[in-house]
Design a protein around this motif. Structure first.
Motif, mmCIF file in Angstrom:
data_model
loop_
_atom_site.group_PDB
_atom_site.id
_atom_site.type_symbol
_atom_site.label_atom_id
_atom_site.label_comp_id
_atom_site.label_asym_id
_atom_site.label_seq_id
_atom_site.Cartn_x
_atom_site.Cartn_y
_atom_site.Cartn_z
ATOM 1 N N ALA A 1 0.827 -1.211 0.000
ATOM 2 C CA ALA A 1 0.000 0.000 0.000
ATOM 3 C C ALA A 1 0.860 1.260 0.000
ATOM 4 N N ALA A 2 2.078 1.153 0.551
ATOM 5 C CA ALA A 2 2.956 2.306 0.625
ATOM 6 C C ALA A 2 4.065 2.268 -0.420
ATOM 7 N N ALA A 3 4.064 1.260 -1.283
ATOM 8 C CA ALA A 3 5.171 1.064 -2.229
ATOM 9 C C ALA A 3 4.898 1.791 -3.545
ATOM 10 N N ALA A 4 5.744 2.752 -3.874
ATOM 11 C CA ALA A 4 5.599 3.465 -5.142
ATOM 12 C C ALA A 4 5.773 2.519 -6.327
ATOM 13 N N GLY A 5 6.590 1.489 -6.166
ATOM 14 C CA GLY A 5 6.804 0.532 -7.245
ATOM 15 C C GLY A 5 5.545 -0.220 -7.617
ATOM 16 N N TRP A 6 4.757 -0.586 -6.625
ATOM 17 C CA TRP A 6 3.491 -1.290 -6.875
ATOM 18 C C TRP A 6 2.499 -0.356 -7.566
ATOM 19 N N GLU A 7 2.452 0.896 -7.125
ATOM 20 C CA GLU A 7 1.560 1.867 -7.761
ATOM 21 C C GLU A 7 1.945 2.077 -9.231
ATOM 22 N N LEU A 8 3.237 2.229 -9.498
ATOM 23 C CA LEU A 8 3.695 2.434 -10.873
ATOM 24 C C LEU A 8 3.458 1.207 -11.732
ATOM 25 N N PHE A 9 3.634 0.033 -11.165
ATOM 26 C CA PHE A 9 3.353 -1.203 -11.890
ATOM 27 C C PHE A 9 1.889 -1.243 -12.317
ATOM 28 N N LYS A 10 0.991 -0.999 -11.375
ATOM 29 C CA LYS A 10 -0.445 -1.056 -11.677
ATOM 30 C C LYS A 10 -0.839 0.007 -12.696
ATOM 31 N N LEU A 11 -0.320 1.198 -12.518
ATOM 32 C CA LEU A 11 -0.628 2.304 -13.429
ATOM 33 C C LEU A 11 -0.179 1.979 -14.848
ATOM 34 N N SER A 12 1.036 1.473 -14.984
ATOM 35 C CA SER A 12 1.592 1.187 -16.308
ATOM 36 C C SER A 12 0.906 -0.003 -16.954
ATOM 37 N N LEU A 13 0.646 -1.039 -16.174
ATOM 38 C CA LEU A 13 -0.050 -2.211 -16.704
ATOM 39 C C LEU A 13 -1.436 -1.829 -17.198
ATOM 40 N N HIS A 14 -2.145 -1.021 -16.414
ATOM 41 C CA HIS A 14 -3.503 -0.616 -16.813
ATOM 42 C C HIS A 14 -3.465 0.208 -18.095
ATOM 43 N N ALA A 15 -2.529 1.151 -18.189
ATOM 44 C CA ALA A 15 -2.433 1.983 -19.397
ATOM 45 C C ALA A 15 -2.113 1.125 -20.615
ATOM 46 N N HIS A 16 -1.194 0.193 -20.448
ATOM 47 C CA HIS A 16 -0.767 -0.663 -21.557
ATOM 48 C C HIS A 16 -1.904 -1.554 -22.042
ATOM 49 N N HIS A 17 -2.549 -2.239 -21.123
ATOM 50 C CA HIS A 17 -3.613 -3.152 -21.522
ATOM 51 C C HIS A 17 -4.841 -2.410 -22.034
ATOM 52 N N THR A 18 -5.142 -1.265 -21.452
ATOM 53 C CA THR A 18 -6.297 -0.494 -21.929
ATOM 54 C C THR A 18 -6.070 -0.011 -23.351
ATOM 55 N N ALA A 19 -4.854 0.444 -23.650
ATOM 56 C CA ALA A 19 -4.545 0.882 -25.023
ATOM 57 C C ALA A 19 -4.678 -0.277 -26.000
ATOM 58 N N GLU A 20 -4.224 -1.458 -25.606
ATOM 59 C CA GLU A 20 -4.370 -2.627 -26.481
ATOM 60 C C GLU A 20 -5.841 -2.973 -26.679
ATOM 61 N N ASP A 21 -6.604 -2.965 -25.589
ATOM 62 C CA ASP A 21 -8.024 -3.319 -25.676
ATOM 63 C C ASP A 21 -8.802 -2.330 -26.533
ATOM 64 N N GLU A 22 -8.413 -1.077 -26.512
ATOM 65 C CA GLU A 22 -9.150 -0.042 -27.234
ATOM 66 C C GLU A 22 -8.692 0.104 -28.686
ATOM 67 N N ALA A 23 -7.387 0.068 -28.906
ATOM 68 C CA ALA A 23 -6.862 0.493 -30.216
ATOM 69 C C ALA A 23 -6.119 -0.594 -30.982
ATOM 70 N N LEU A 24 -5.881 -1.735 -30.350
ATOM 71 C CA LEU A 24 -5.113 -2.775 -31.037
ATOM 72 C C LEU A 24 -5.990 -3.958 -31.404
ATOM 73 N N TRP A 25 -6.533 -4.625 -30.400
ATOM 74 C CA TRP A 25 -7.306 -5.839 -30.686
ATOM 75 C C TRP A 25 -8.517 -5.591 -31.582
ATOM 76 N N PRO A 26 -9.313 -4.532 -31.385
ATOM 77 C CA PRO A 26 -10.473 -4.344 -32.275
ATOM 78 C C PRO A 26 -10.070 -4.149 -33.739
#
Length: 202
Positions: free
Chosen positions: A39-64
């Protein structure tokens, strides 16, 4: 040879793999509550943020876009179905690590297994298919979608993404940014990232 430059895709994948190793070390510790540490780890926050951005971009603009081009090609469409199913399996694991009742170590093991397998599957089978299918306009659109989802988080995500990356790849990545952003990366973003304690000291 690939028609498109997928360097940033691989850089993102490698960054996610890198952070999974840190995540496993933190949650294997027995001297503290791993959920409290995360909960206090910046690394975990950055991991989640980056993973979400990456997968959301794929779901929106790549796979369709690829799915439309592959209409009627059952085997290739099955591969896209697998990509989307793998995305859908990862998100609940991330959420459960933060809020679930299951032991964190087991959830992190499951996340590492699922995400590592997905990244390898995408690199080995999906990227060649995408490369042969995507139009230049669609490739550009995917890059723009990725940029939008990183967006305001770029000062934190870019140094994280490029951590440990060779100078040539870093220079190529930064070359697409406007000059003020490149200057900010060198004088503000990168120093701030280097001063950050991403994960609890072991």
């Amino acid at each position: 040879m690939s028609e498109y430059d997928w360097t940033l895709m691989y850089v993102m994948h490698d960054a996610l793999r890198r952070e999974l190793e840190h995540l496993a070390k933190v949650t294997a510790r027995e001297d503290d509550d791993p959920r409290r540490l995360l909960a206090a780890a910046a690394g975990w926050e950055l991991f989640k943020l980056s993973l979400h951005a990456h997968h959301t971009a794929e779901d929106e603009a790549l796979w369709p876009a690829v799915r439309e081009a592959l209409d009627g090609r059952a085997d290739d469409l099955a591969l896209l179905d697998a990509m989307e199913a793998e995305h859908a399996a990862v998100d609940p694991l991330v959420e459960a690590i933060d809020t679930g009742a299951e032991p964190v170590g087991e959830l992190v093991d499951a996340l590492a297994t699922a995400l590592t397998a997905h990244l390898a599957h995408e690199e080995k089978e999906a990227l060649p298919l995408i490369d042969a299918t995507l139009t230049p306009e669609q490739f550009q659109s995917f890059g723009q979608a990725h940029g939008r989802h990183v967006g305001p988080h770029a000062p934190r995500v870019l140094p994280w993404l490029l951590d440990g990356v060779d100078d040539a790849t870093t220079a190529a990545t930064l070359s697409v940014l406007p000059e003020p952003a490149r200057t900010a990366f060198e004088t503000q973003w990168q120093p701030a990232y280097q001063a950050l304690e991403r994960w609890p000291a072991s």
